[in-house]
Scaffold this active site. Structure first.
Site, PDB file in Angstrom:
ATOM      1  N   HIS A 140       0.785  -1.247   0.208  1.00 27.01           N
ATOM      2  CA  HIS A 140      -0.078   0.165   0.044  1.00 27.01           C
ATOM      3  C   HIS A 140       0.836   1.349  -0.078  1.00 27.01           C
ATOM      4  O   HIS A 140       1.413   1.657   0.924  1.00 27.01           O
ATOM      5  CB  HIS A 140      -0.962   0.048   1.288  1.00 27.01           C
ATOM      6  CG  HIS A 140      -1.879   1.054   1.281  1.00 27.01           C
ATOM      7  ND1 HIS A 140      -2.280   1.863   2.451  1.00 27.01           N
ATOM      8  CD2 HIS A 140      -2.556   1.753   0.308  1.00 27.01           C
ATOM      9  CE1 HIS A 140      -3.132   2.956   2.289  1.00 27.01           C
ATOM     10  NE2 HIS A 140      -3.324   2.888   1.119  1.00 27.01           N
ATOM     11  N   GLU A 152       2.713   0.438   3.372  1.00 21.78           N
ATOM     12  CA  GLU A 152       2.255  -0.476   4.213  1.00 21.78           C
ATOM     13  C   GLU A 152       2.493  -1.673   3.593  1.00 21.78           C
ATOM     14  O   GLU A 152       1.990  -1.879   2.440  1.00 21.78           O
ATOM     15  CB  GLU A 152       1.114  -0.179   4.388  1.00 21.78           C
ATOM     16  CG  GLU A 152       0.689   0.738   5.576  1.00 21.78           C
ATOM     17  CD  GLU A 152      -0.686   0.925   5.938  1.00 21.78           C
ATOM     18  OE1 GLU A 152      -0.953   0.643   7.245  1.00 21.78           O
ATOM     19  OE2 GLU A 152      -1.662   1.008   5.068  1.00 21.78           O
ATOM     20  N   ASN A 190      -5.515   3.761   6.803  1.00 21.15           N
ATOM     21  CA  ASN A 190      -6.770   4.138   6.269  1.00 21.15           C
ATOM     22  C   ASN A 190      -7.766   3.524   7.428  1.00 21.15           C
ATOM     23  O   ASN A 190      -9.077   4.454   7.346  1.00 21.15           O
ATOM     24  CB  ASN A 190      -7.228   3.371   4.977  1.00 21.15           C
ATOM     25  CG  ASN A 190      -6.837   4.280   3.830  1.00 21.15           C
ATOM     26  OD1 ASN A 190      -6.727   5.497   3.928  1.00 21.15           O
ATOM     27  ND2 ASN A 190      -6.145   3.488   2.717  1.00 21.15           N
TER      28      ASN A 190
END
Ligand code: NAD
Length: 282
Positions: A140, A152, A190
């Protein structure tokens, strides 16, 4: 295994940044998108950004030419060749991502690692669309991917330790910091960021403060480089909505997307990419 050849699937905001980061790290990159002209458009955008670096004296002409010689736009997945890593960065829709990986499973060599740049979708579920869950991982990147330092790294249930090590090493090669986190909805970034953006939209909807006031509070008060509404426009409101839907589906009603966010997406106001969101863009 040292990664040298990468295929990036999806040449939107993230795919173009990831491709550039890969070039910066010395890798060869092919780029593909369902929209015929997007991949060549992204390659052109990268060329423009490299020209700017040359103009600023940060890159030599020779280095620029070397980098441009390592990027190719391809027309479809069947031309993926002998890549060592695929990084998928298409729209945040699980069925679309699963179908791409299932297709790639029969096209790419068996040793190729598959990575998804999903913002929130379960990596283990995406891996199950392939016959190689031990070679499947979440990667990510943050937006813009060629600038931001964090990646990530999300192993799924069956991801092999060697796959994780290969991707951690690749992140260092790209000048990034890879941080390994669990396969949990929204991962860390997130899970924390998107509910805050959603609350900012809720605050706007309820008239608690104006757009500019909400953004100023978080910029000047919390030291964030962008206010949450400005950031939502930058990420893309469609992506924000998809992430909130995933969080809500997995974690419950506390993560329900704000009605104003839904309305903006329904009206095609997606942020910077559509020319307007909470702000207008020329
Ligand atoms: P985007 O809308 O800018 O680009 C998506 C691209 O995928 C488009 O060019 C589209 O044509 C292409 N695409 C759609 N279906 C395809 C298919 N079947 N095959 C090939 N290409 C296809 O989206 P984005 O902002 O670049 O996001 C891409 C992914 O990265 C999403 O999963 C998103 O959640 C994730 N992500 C986004 C951000 C962000 O800030 N925007 C940050 C981190 C991760």
């Amino acid at each position: 295994m040292e990664i040298e050849k990468i295929l990036v699937v999806g040449a939107g905001a993230m795919g173009s940044g990831i491709a550039q980061a890969a070039l910066d790290g010395g890798c060869s990159v092919s780029l593909v998108d369902a929209d015929g002209n997007r991949a060549s458009g992204a390659a052109e955008k990268i060329r423009h950004r490299l020209e700017q670096r040359v103009a600023e004296g940060k890159l030599s002409v020779r280095e620029r030419d070397g980098m441009l010689g390592r990027i190719t736009a391809i027309r479809d997945l069947s031309a993926c060749g002998d890549v060592q890593l695929v990084i998928e960065a298409v729209s945040e829709q699980e069925n679309v991502k699963r179908s791409i990986f299932s297709n790639l499973d029969s096209l790419a060599p068996p040793e190729t690692i598959f990575a998804s740049n999903t913002s929130a979708i379960c990596i283990t579920r995406l891996a199950a669309a392939t016959g190689r869950p031990e070679k499947f991982i979440g990667m990510h990147f943050m937006n813009p991917a060629h600038v931001m330092k964090l990646v990530e790294i999300i192993p799924g249930l069956d991801t092999a330790r060697e796959t994780v090590e290969t991707i951690v090493d690749l992140c260092s090669k790209l000048g990034k910091k890879g941080v390994v986190v669990a396969d949990s909805p929204g991962f860390v970034a997130n899970r924390l960021l998107m509910p805050a953006i959603n609350q900012a939209i809720q605050a706007l909807q309820e008239g608690i403060a104006s757009r500019d006031a909400i953004d100023a509070v978080m910029r000047l008060g919390a030291g964030h480089p962008m206010g949450p509404l400005e950031l939502a426009d930058f990420i893309g409101l469609d992506i924000c909505l998809e992430i909130m839907e995933t969080l809500r589906g997995e974690l419950g009603e506390a993560f329900r997307p704000c009605p104003l966010l839904r309305k903006m997406v329904a009206g095609g106001r997606l942020g910077r990419k559509s020319g307007g969101g909470f702000y207008e863009y020329g």
